[in-house]
Write an enzyme that holds these catalytic residues in place. Structure first.
Site, short mmCIF file in Angstrom:
data_model
loop_
_atom_site.label_atom_id
_atom_site.label_comp_id
_atom_site.label_asym_id
_atom_site.label_seq_id
_atom_site.Cartn_x
_atom_site.Cartn_y
_atom_site.Cartn_z
N LYS A 1 -7.80 5.27 -19.75
CA LYS A 1 -8.10 5.66 -21.13
C LYS A 1 -6.87 5.46 -22.01
O LYS A 1 -6.46 4.34 -22.21
CB LYS A 1 -8.64 7.09 -21.14
N ASP B 1 -6.92 18.15 -15.93
CA ASP B 1 -7.23 16.77 -16.33
C ASP B 1 -6.74 16.61 -17.77
O ASP B 1 -7.32 17.17 -18.69
CB ASP B 1 -8.75 16.55 -16.20
N ARG C 1 0.85 -1.21 0.00
CA ARG C 1 0.00 0.00 0.00
C ARG C 1 0.88 1.26 0.00
O ARG C 1 0.53 2.28 -0.57
CB ARG C 1 -0.97 0.00 1.19
N TYR D 1 -15.61 16.19 -17.40
CA TYR D 1 -15.97 14.80 -17.15
C TYR D 1 -17.06 14.79 -16.08
O TYR D 1 -16.91 15.41 -15.01
CB TYR D 1 -14.73 14.02 -16.69
#
Ligand SMILES: *Cc1c(COP(=O)(O)O)cnc(C)c1O
Length: 386
Positions: free
Chosen positions: A208, A183, A59, A111
């Site tokens: 993406k 973004d 983690r 988005y």
């Protein structure tokens, strides 16, 4: 095991080379050319109770994630990158670095999930936000309040492909003491590098173009400077735990190797589709910054290497005609998401539901790597009158 540590700034090589070099791995165990997959969640201490390679627990750090993060920082020209389990987890991390009472400016066309996070989750934690047409620098300037901490940018925007002038907006925000986060999912670091234009943070949905094959979910933040904001975000990442798995990190690193060739070809295909559609009588309007008639054309030419593989069309008539076109296509998958090798088409208003601001006659297209002439032939047959 030693990671290939490339100098991260300045961009001393071209993006294709960086994409390949930054995802390489020097494996001292077997000299493998391709990175091994480190599934171990825990790492052993030596007799002196030290961590010989700095890895403690997955983690906190993992070799595959570290490789991905170093590649992302190098590609964007940043000082530090953090990888997340999704784009939304990356976006959420930026908001979790803010304080109750802070104000965020988000694009009116963004988005769908970005303003939804602010509205449905962070309003309960006292964050305020305004939606602004961020393609108009003057509108941003007017919307900045004393408590504004972040101007969120997304360019080209989703789904209208509006273009924000990153250099102008970053300068104006810096003068007012406001952070700019961009973004960069649609443009990718191959076509646009916001940190080099003055933005403070780049956000990606690596699901993406970076992953590139519609088979892995991920997100990232890349910071211009390794300062208090980056350190706070790192704390949210490792304490909150929304990290990508070693295999997801490996998959995204593999996608990055071919990013430059994919994105350039997708952009060339999109340009051809946009020109075909713009000349078709059944199409009311094409939103694509590669068309000289597009309002974002001049700024996109200045700040992007190419206009990219995404476009939207407004079908003459309305929602019924748009859905009819989508329904008649054979090569385009009728599916959400973007940036994979296959062409996708989506009626955003249906995907977003009743609160959608997307025009009812709009279809968003993620142009894939099929031959452009085959895609155009498919569009032509689907656009024939009933
Ligand atoms: C998909 C997407 C996101 C959200 O990313 P997830 O990986 O789905 O969480 C954010 N911004 C843009 C522009 C996107 O396309």
């Amino acid at each position: 095991m030693i990671l290939k540590n490339l100098p991260q700034r300045p961009l001393f090589m071209r993006p294709e080379t960086i994409a390949i070099q930054s995802t390489r791995f020097t494996d001292t165990n077997a000299a493998s050319v391709v990175a091994p997959l480190y599934l171990s969640t825990t790492f052993e201490r030596n007799e002196e109770y030290e961590l010989p390679h700095g890895f403690l627990y997955t983690r906190a750090h993992n070799p595959n994630r570290q490789q991905l993060e170093s590649a992302l920082a190098t590609l964007e020209g940043g000082a530090l990158a953090l990888a997340f389990s999704s784009g939304q987890a990356a976006t959420m991390t930026v908001f979790q670095c803010l304080q109750p009472g802070d104000h965020v400016i988000v694009p009116d066309d963004a988005y769908y999930g970005t303003p939804l996070l602010l509205q449905d989750l962070f309003s309960r934690w006292g964050l305020h936000f305004s939606r602004v047409d961020t393609s108009q620098a003057e509108a941003i300037s007017q919307a900045i309040r004393p408590e504004t901490k972040v101007v969120w940018l997304e360019t080209p925007s989703n789904p209208l492909l509006k273009v924000a002038d990153l250099e102008v907006v970053a300068r104006l925000c810096r003068e007012r003491g406001v952070l700019t986060v961009c973004d960069n999912t649609w443009a990718t670091p191959i076509l646009q590098r916001p940190l080099l234009l003055g933005c403070d943070v780049v956000m990606h949905s690596t699901t993406k173009y970076l992953g590139g094959h519609s088979d892995v979910l991920g997100g990232a933040l890349v910071f211009r400077e390794d300062g208090p904001l980056a350190q706070r975000a790192r704390m949210v990442q490792t304490l909150g735990g929304a990290v990508p798995s070693p295999f997801d990190s490996w998959m995204i690193s593999r996608g990055i190797k071919t990013l430059a060739v994919r994105v350039r070809q997708q952009s060339a295909n999109a340009q051809q589709l946009a020109e075909f559609l713009a000349a078709h009588p059944a199409i009311e309007r094409v939103h694509y910054p590669g068309l000289p008639s597009d309002p974002g054309y001049a700024v996109a030419r200045r700040q992007m290497e190419l206009p990219g593989g995404m476009l939207s069309v407004r079908v003459a008539g309305g929602a019924v005609e748009a859905l009819r076109l989508a329904g008649r296509l054979r090569l385009f998958a009728r599916a959400t998401s973007l940036g994979g090798v296959e062409s996708l088409i989506e009626h955003r208003a249906s995907a977003e539901g009743p609160t959608s601001q997307s025009p009812p006659n709009l279809l968003r297209v993620s142009v894939g790597l099929e031959h452009a002439e085959d895609l155009i032939a498919d569009l032509a047959q689907a656009l024939e009158p009933a």
